[in-house]
Design an enzyme around this catalytic site. Structure first.
Site, short mmCIF file in Angstrom:
data_model
loop_
_atom_site.label_atom_id
_atom_site.label_comp_id
_atom_site.label_asym_id
_atom_site.label_seq_id
_atom_site.Cartn_x
_atom_site.Cartn_y
_atom_site.Cartn_z
N SER A 204 19.98 -43.25 -8.30
CA SER A 204 18.81 -42.40 -8.53
C SER A 204 19.08 -41.27 -9.52
CB SER A 204 18.34 -41.79 -7.20
OG SER A 204 19.36 -40.98 -6.63
N GLY B 18 14.04 -38.98 2.03
CA GLY B 18 13.73 -40.33 1.61
C GLY B 18 12.42 -40.80 2.21
N LEU C 11 11.89 -40.60 6.34
CA LEU C 11 11.65 -39.28 6.93
C LEU C 11 10.36 -38.67 6.38
CD1 LEU C 11 12.68 -37.18 8.88
CD2 LEU C 11 14.02 -36.17 7.03
N GLU D 227 0.83 -1.20 0.00
CA GLU D 227 0.00 0.00 0.00
C GLU D 227 0.87 1.26 0.00
OE1 GLU D 227 -2.18 -3.00 2.72
OE2 GLU D 227 -0.14 -2.59 2.02
N ALA E 85 7.69 -40.32 5.64
CA ALA E 85 6.62 -40.96 6.40
C ALA E 85 6.52 -40.38 7.80
CB ALA E 85 6.86 -42.47 6.46
N ALA E 86 7.67 -40.12 8.42
CA ALA E 86 7.66 -39.56 9.78
C ALA E 86 7.00 -38.19 9.80
CB ALA E 86 9.09 -39.48 10.30
#
Length: 367
Positions: free
Chosen positions: A167, A294, A297, A51, A299-300
């Site tokens: 990977s 990964g 972690l 503003e 999932a955690a």
């Protein structure tokens, strides 16, 4: 016409993404007699709000104008003054607001100041777009925790690596470049120590004018090597969070701290207390974090209800194999009724890959 001017304000706000943290993205357009006389956006925390920048552009013409603002003008004095007061004093006759401030301590106060100053106020123009623009700020200011985006790059069958652990690379260079943009837009990037040990990554945003996030390593037993890239390159701060009783020698802690690494011990006995870690990050003015971890972690974080958004890059490849890791592991669920529901918001193609964006819709996601 109202939507046209508000959309312009939203576009100006969006252009500052990654620059204003922990403040929200805000845009403002001043209109008088069908002419745009001022345009402004909030550029950086501690600097003038949208503003104010629009009022400076408009100058004396601001008197009698209409302001289109993407977020309720602030009503308190922090590092800058209250914008609601500035609009009143500039003689703005009408303020059209997309959405109110989500902070329950201040929501509605900006509108009150404007109305008490004789300004006509209207709210709700392009409200949905304005709320989504500031999903990070909206979540963090209410929950006092960083907004976490889980990012993953997977094959079509959900794998993040071959069974050997290889990977590089599942997704295309175009997708990886988009990830660097994501890193630049977040204040912190979170990984587990296994990622550091396996890949020795730099975790920086390798794009022009990109901002390197703070590198947060979840390392319960302080296994991060002293000579890892994240501890030696000096390109961004590195913070390592440990459990209460990490198995390490005091000499290693001393060497890491001498290298400039911040070590933070949580109260978790054998594992880092993730909620405690996230509360610490918020207290350090970090409102957004990108989780690039990964399956364990990830999932955690999901089990702790700490993820609000997922961005998954899907490559047109099949890897297969029961031993090939996925981006979500952990113990899993027993019944489909217990699956965490998501809401897809976007699907786009980047190079040969698909980029899927989804939000956690379970009310359990809010802490």
């Amino acid at each position: 016409m109202q939507e046209r001017y508000m959309r312009l304000a939203l576009d100006n706000a969006k252009a500052m993404k990654g620059q204003t943290d922990p403040n929200p993205l805000v845009g403002c357009v001043l209109v008088k007699e069908g002419r745009i006389i001022g345009v402004g956006a909030h550029l950086k925390a501690g600097e003038a709000h949208a503003e104010i920048n629009a009022l400076r552009m408009a100058g004396s013409e601001a008197k009698g104008s209409t302001a289109y603002v993407t977020l309720e003008p602030c009503s308190h004095t922090g590092r800058t003054g209250p914008c609601a007061v500035e609009l009143v004093e500039a003689g703005v006759k009408e303020v059209i607001i997309a959405t109110l401030d989500p902070n329950p301590l201040v929501s509605g106060n900006g509108v009150r100041i404007l109305e008490e100053g004789g300004v006509h106020v209207q709210t709700g123009i392009l409200e949905k777009e304005a709320v989504q623009l500031n999903d990070v700020f909206n979540y963090s200011i209410v929950n006092r925790m960083p907004y976490v985006t889980l990012k993953a790059a997977v094959s079509l069958d959900g794998k993040i690596a071959a069974k050997s652990g290889d990977s590089k690379w599942i997704t295309s260079s175009e997708a990886r470049q988009d990830v660097h943009r994501l890193r630049s837009e977040n204040q912190a990037i979170i990984v587990g120590v296994d990622t550091v040990l396996k890949d020795n990554p730099s975790l920086t945003a390798r794009i022009a004018n990109g901002r390197n996030p703070i590198r947060v390593i979840v390392d319960s037993h302080l296994r991060t090597p002293v000579d890892a890239i994240v501890t030696t390159d000096g390109l961004a701060p590195t913070w390592i969070f440990t459990a209460a009783e990490p198995r390490h020698l005091p000499e290693k802690q001393e060497r890491l701290e001498k290298a400039g690494v911040r070590l933070v011990q949580t109260s978790g006995t054998t594992k880092v207390d993730l909620k405690e870690m996230m509360a610490y990050l918020y207290k350090e003015s970090i409102s957004s974090a990108l989780l690039e971890a990964g399956g364990t972690l990830n999932a955690a974080f999901l089990e702790a209800q700490l993820v609000q958004k997922l961005i998954v890059y899907v490559a047109p490849k099949l890897i297969g194999g029961a031993l090939a890791p996925t981006f979500l592991e952990g113990s899993g669920i027993d019944k489909m009724a217990d699956a965490l529901p998501l809401a897809f918001s976007e699907a786009t193609q980047i190079g040969p890959d698909l980029k899927l964006t989804a939000y956690v819709v379970s009310d359990k996601a809010a802490n």
